[in-house]
Design a protein around this motif. Structure first.
Motif, short mmCIF file in Angstrom:
data_model
loop_
_atom_site.label_atom_id
_atom_site.label_comp_id
_atom_site.label_asym_id
_atom_site.label_seq_id
_atom_site.Cartn_x
_atom_site.Cartn_y
_atom_site.Cartn_z
N ASP A 1 0.83 -1.21 0.00
CA ASP A 1 0.00 0.00 0.00
C ASP A 1 0.86 1.26 0.00
OD1 ASP A 1 0.86 -0.67 2.64
OD2 ASP A 1 -0.75 0.54 3.51
N LEU A 2 1.92 1.25 0.77
CA LEU A 2 2.83 2.39 0.84
C LEU A 2 3.55 2.59 -0.50
CD1 LEU A 2 4.18 4.64 2.49
CD2 LEU A 2 5.84 2.93 3.26
N THR B 1 2.62 1.56 -3.49
CA THR B 1 1.66 1.98 -4.51
C THR B 1 1.31 3.45 -4.35
OG1 THR B 1 0.77 -0.26 -4.58
CG2 THR B 1 -0.61 1.47 -5.49
N SER B 2 1.12 3.90 -3.12
CA SER B 2 0.82 5.32 -2.87
C SER B 2 1.98 6.22 -3.27
CB SER B 2 0.48 5.54 -1.39
OG SER B 2 -0.72 4.90 -1.06
N LEU B 3 3.19 5.79 -2.93
CA LEU B 3 4.38 6.57 -3.29
C LEU B 3 4.50 6.67 -4.81
CD1 LEU B 3 6.96 8.01 -2.30
CD2 LEU B 3 8.10 5.77 -2.36
N ARG C 1 2.11 6.39 -7.07
CA ARG C 1 1.05 7.26 -7.59
C ARG C 1 1.36 8.74 -7.34
NH1 ARG C 1 -3.70 3.46 -5.45
NH2 ARG C 1 -3.74 2.01 -7.19
N ALA C 2 1.93 9.05 -6.17
CA ALA C 2 2.29 10.44 -5.87
C ALA C 2 3.34 10.95 -6.86
CB ALA C 2 2.79 10.55 -4.43
N GLU D 1 1.66 11.54 -10.24
CA GLU D 1 0.86 12.76 -10.24
C GLU D 1 1.74 14.00 -10.32
OE1 GLU D 1 -2.31 14.91 -7.25
OE2 GLU D 1 -2.30 12.71 -7.32
#
Length: 122
Positions: free
Chosen positions: A29-30, A32-34, A36-37, A40
């Motif tokens: 999860d971490l 994937t979030s990193l 995506r950030a 973006e």
């Protein structure tokens, strides 16, 4: 020279690589979030350059920047800073092969050896 190399070899070398310590890298999860950030942030920056092209990059105080921008865009396409394993497999595997051939690693690594498993499908 760099544009010629890219045309001939088909590789635009990675400019930056993000390294993450092992413990956080196990958290899908971490990671994937990193990822995506970063994607973006990249899109925001690329859009700024595309918008600037409409105004001859007046905000950039570099001679002939617009011409260079268009040449690079023609060569590299719309995503000139590709993220993810799919877009970078060839670059990473070539880098890892060169690393091994130059004696900098004991074994020949592959992209999957250095990419967080949660990001294999990127």
């Amino acid at each position: 020279m760099e544009r010629d190399y890219c045309r001939r070899i088909g590789i635009f070398p990675a400019m930056h690589i993000v390294a993450v310590p092992r413990e956080p890298a196990t958290r899908a999860d971490l990671m994937t979030s990193l990822y995506r950030a970063f994607c973006e942030a990249k899109e925001i920056t690329q859009q700024k350059y595309r918008d600037g092209a409409l105004k001859q990059h007046m905000g950039v105080v570099t001679p002939w920047f617009s011409k260079h921008f268009e040449e690079n865009r023609a060569l590299l396409g719309e995503d000139w800073w590709p993220y993810g394993l799919g877009a970078n497999r060839s670059v990473l595997d070539t880098f890892l092969r060169f690393q091994h051939e130059q004696g900098l690693s004991e074994g020949l690594l592959t992209s999957e050896d250095i990419i967080v498993p949660a990001l294999f499908d990127t």
